[in-house]
Scaffold this motif. Sequence first.
Motif, PDB file in Angstrom:
ATOM      1  N   ILE A 158       0.827  -1.204   0.000  1.00  0.00           N
ATOM      2  CA  ILE A 158       0.000   0.000   0.000  1.00  0.00           C
ATOM      3  C   ILE A 158       0.863   1.256   0.000  1.00  0.00           C
ATOM      4  CG2 ILE A 158      -1.715   1.300   1.315  1.00  0.00           C
ATOM      5  CD1 ILE A 158      -2.857  -1.371   2.264  1.00  0.00           C
ATOM      6  N   LYS A 159       1.984   1.236   0.713  1.00  0.00           N
ATOM      7  CA  LYS A 159       2.856   2.406   0.753  1.00  0.00           C
ATOM      8  C   LYS A 159       3.468   2.713  -0.603  1.00  0.00           C
ATOM      9  CE  LYS A 159       4.244   2.435   5.626  1.00  0.00           C
ATOM     10  NZ  LYS A 159       5.384   2.287   6.576  1.00  0.00           N
ATOM     11  N   LYS A 160       3.629   1.699  -1.449  1.00  0.00           N
ATOM     12  CA  LYS A 160       4.198   1.918  -2.778  1.00  0.00           C
ATOM     13  C   LYS A 160       3.183   2.511  -3.756  1.00  0.00           C
ATOM     14  CE  LYS A 160       7.638  -1.778  -2.387  1.00  0.00           C
ATOM     15  NZ  LYS A 160       8.104  -3.095  -2.917  1.00  0.00           N
ATOM     16  N   MET A 161       1.905   2.509  -3.399  1.00  0.00           N
ATOM     17  CA  MET A 161       0.870   3.083  -4.266  1.00  0.00           C
ATOM     18  C   MET A 161       0.902   4.599  -4.199  1.00  0.00           C
ATOM     19  SD  MET A 161      -2.477   0.766  -3.484  1.00  0.00           S
ATOM     20  CE  MET A 161      -3.426   2.201  -4.004  1.00  0.00           C
ATOM     21  N   PRO A 162       0.743   5.289  -5.305  1.00  0.00           N
ATOM     22  CA  PRO A 162       0.620   6.756  -5.257  1.00  0.00           C
ATOM     23  C   PRO A 162      -0.654   7.167  -4.525  1.00  0.00           C
ATOM     24  CG  PRO A 162       1.124   5.995  -7.488  1.00  0.00           C
ATOM     25  CD  PRO A 162       0.770   4.775  -6.684  1.00  0.00           C
ATOM     26  N   CYS A 174     -16.224   8.958  -4.447  1.00  0.00           N
ATOM     27  CA  CYS A 174     -16.123   7.689  -3.729  1.00  0.00           C
ATOM     28  C   CYS A 174     -15.925   7.950  -2.245  1.00  0.00           C
ATOM     29  CB  CYS A 174     -14.965   6.857  -4.268  1.00  0.00           C
ATOM     30  SG  CYS A 174     -15.193   6.256  -5.952  1.00  0.00           S
ATOM     31  N   ASN A 175     -16.544   7.137  -1.425  1.00  0.00           N
ATOM     32  CA  ASN A 175     -16.248   7.201   0.002  1.00  0.00           C
ATOM     33  C   ASN A 175     -15.043   6.311   0.310  1.00  0.00           C
ATOM     34  OD1 ASN A 175     -17.244   4.522   0.103  1.00  0.00           O
ATOM     35  ND2 ASN A 175     -19.317   5.268   0.526  1.00  0.00           N
ATOM     36  N   LEU A 176     -14.682   6.249   1.589  1.00  0.00           N
ATOM     37  CA  LEU A 176     -13.476   5.508   1.957  1.00  0.00           C
ATOM     38  C   LEU A 176     -13.604   4.025   1.643  1.00  0.00           C
ATOM     39  CD1 LEU A 176     -10.676   5.558   3.233  1.00  0.00           C
ATOM     40  CD2 LEU A 176     -11.763   5.301   5.476  1.00  0.00           C
ATOM     41  N   MET A 177     -14.777   3.444   1.901  1.00  0.00           N
ATOM     42  CA  MET A 177     -14.965   2.025   1.647  1.00  0.00           C
ATOM     43  C   MET A 177     -14.912   1.717   0.150  1.00  0.00           C
ATOM     44  SD  MET A 177     -15.303  -0.935   2.910  1.00  0.00           S
ATOM     45  CE  MET A 177     -15.636  -0.509   4.629  1.00  0.00           C
ATOM     46  N   GLN A 178     -15.535   2.555  -0.658  1.00  0.00           N
ATOM     47  CA  GLN A 178     -15.479   2.351  -2.103  1.00  0.00           C
ATOM     48  C   GLN A 178     -14.068   2.504  -2.640  1.00  0.00           C
ATOM     49  OE1 GLN A 178     -18.363   5.332  -3.217  1.00  0.00           O
ATOM     50  NE2 GLN A 178     -20.019   3.827  -3.453  1.00  0.00           N
ATOM     51  N   THR A 179     -13.330   3.457  -2.092  1.00  0.00           N
ATOM     52  CA  THR A 179     -11.936   3.631  -2.509  1.00  0.00           C
ATOM     53  C   THR A 179     -11.115   2.405  -2.173  1.00  0.00           C
ATOM     54  OG1 THR A 179     -12.119   6.021  -2.158  1.00  0.00           O
ATOM     55  CG2 THR A 179      -9.899   5.090  -2.278  1.00  0.00           C
ATOM     56  N   LEU A 180     -11.350   1.852  -0.990  1.00  0.00           N
ATOM     57  CA  LEU A 180     -10.608   0.664  -0.586  1.00  0.00           C
ATOM     58  C   LEU A 180     -10.964  -0.544  -1.444  1.00  0.00           C
ATOM     59  CD1 LEU A 180      -8.646  -0.619   1.460  1.00  0.00           C
ATOM     60  CD2 LEU A 180     -10.592  -1.044   2.952  1.00  0.00           C
ATOM     61  N   PRO A 186      -7.706  -3.710  -6.099  1.00  0.00           N
ATOM     62  CA  PRO A 186      -7.178  -4.160  -7.396  1.00  0.00           C
ATOM     63  C   PRO A 186      -5.709  -3.833  -7.609  1.00  0.00           C
ATOM     64  CG  PRO A 186      -9.322  -3.107  -7.672  1.00  0.00           C
ATOM     65  CD  PRO A 186      -8.892  -2.852  -6.269  1.00  0.00           C
ATOM     66  N   LEU A 187      -5.229  -2.730  -7.030  1.00  0.00           N
ATOM     67  CA  LEU A 187      -3.839  -2.342  -7.238  1.00  0.00           C
ATOM     68  C   LEU A 187      -2.869  -3.150  -6.382  1.00  0.00           C
ATOM     69  CD1 LEU A 187      -4.199   1.553  -7.482  1.00  0.00           C
ATOM     70  CD2 LEU A 187      -3.806  -0.086  -9.337  1.00  0.00           C
ATOM     71  N   ILE A 188      -3.364  -3.746  -5.309  1.00  0.00           N
ATOM     72  CA  ILE A 188      -2.477  -4.549  -4.454  1.00  0.00           C
ATOM     73  C   ILE A 188      -2.816  -6.035  -4.562  1.00  0.00           C
ATOM     74  CG2 ILE A 188      -2.112  -2.657  -2.815  1.00  0.00           C
ATOM     75  CD1 ILE A 188      -4.055  -4.118  -0.914  1.00  0.00           C
ATOM     76  N   ARG A 189      -3.438  -6.442  -5.666  1.00  0.00           N
ATOM     77  CA  ARG A 189      -3.830  -7.846  -5.807  1.00  0.00           C
ATOM     78  C   ARG A 189      -2.631  -8.785  -5.801  1.00  0.00           C
ATOM     79  NH1 ARG A 189      -4.906  -5.235 -10.633  1.00  0.00           N
ATOM     80  NH2 ARG A 189      -3.722  -5.945 -12.467  1.00  0.00           N
ATOM     81  N   SER A 190      -1.464  -8.303  -6.273  1.00  0.00           N
ATOM     82  CA  SER A 190      -0.274  -9.161  -6.214  1.00  0.00           C
ATOM     83  C   SER A 190       0.150  -9.402  -4.769  1.00  0.00           C
ATOM     84  CB  SER A 190       0.869  -8.525  -7.002  1.00  0.00           C
ATOM     85  OG  SER A 190       1.166  -7.229  -6.513  1.00  0.00           O
ATOM     86  N   GLY A 191       0.051  -8.378  -3.931  1.00  0.00           N
ATOM     87  CA  GLY A 191       0.361  -8.565  -2.515  1.00  0.00           C
ATOM     88  C   GLY A 191      -0.634  -9.482  -1.831  1.00  0.00           C
ATOM     89  N   ILE A 192      -1.917  -9.359  -2.188  1.00  0.00           N
ATOM     90  CA  ILE A 192      -2.937 -10.253  -1.630  1.00  0.00           C
ATOM     91  C   ILE A 192      -2.656 -11.689  -2.048  1.00  0.00           C
ATOM     92  CG2 ILE A 192      -5.392 -10.824  -1.687  1.00  0.00           C
ATOM     93  CD1 ILE A 192      -5.975  -7.855  -1.989  1.00  0.00           C
TER      94      ILE A 192
END
Length: 241
Positions: A158-162, A174-180, A186-192
Amino acid sequence: MNRNLVRNAAGVSVYLVTAVYILPLIWLLLAAFKSRAEMFTMPPSILPKSLNFNNFAVVLSETWPYFINSLTAGVFSTVIALLLGIPAAYALARYTLRGSKHIELWILSTKMMPPIAVIIPLFIIFQKVELFDTRMGLVLLYTAFNLPFAVWMLVSFIKKMPKEIEEAALIDGCNLMQTLLFIVLPLIRSGIAVVVIFSFIWTWNDLLFGLIMTQDAAKTLPVALYPRGNGLIKSYHSGTQ
């Protein structure tokens, strides 16, 4: 010339190392389709004369309950670790919390702790709260050890994401939940994926907690495949009851 020679030598070494690791697995897979007599013939045959599925039927019939126990513990502990770890990792990565650096170090230190150091108090606690030899007890136990790894791994992704991507999503409504859910995940799917693979493999292969924390009802597959140790632990359990 020298550069090409070094590159070719490196490529050959990679193929050799890969063959050393893969060939035993291929041999094991081929042996699974052979009959008992065919497996012990000399000289050994590489390919089976006919596909024999009796070995798989015998193994599944004898280990099916233990397979279900291991699968249940691995799947549920991994899912719970993700459900708890993703919000925790996002909070540590995106918000300035008091002592957040100490919290991250504490989370990492719990993963570095050897499990054998806490096995005795956990055994006593699980017997007191009647979680000994239960699937629920295994799920909670493995979740406690998978969660620190999930948080620590996902924080780095997550820290590597802009951060501007999330800010743009918030500006768009978007609210916080939608943003998450729709931006961060989707951007951290490799970490997941890394967390899922390593957490499930560690849970599936664990022998220590399976030996100590189970007896019959929740016995896992590694314990069932380890009859000598299983007999010793069973005698110990019968002596403590």
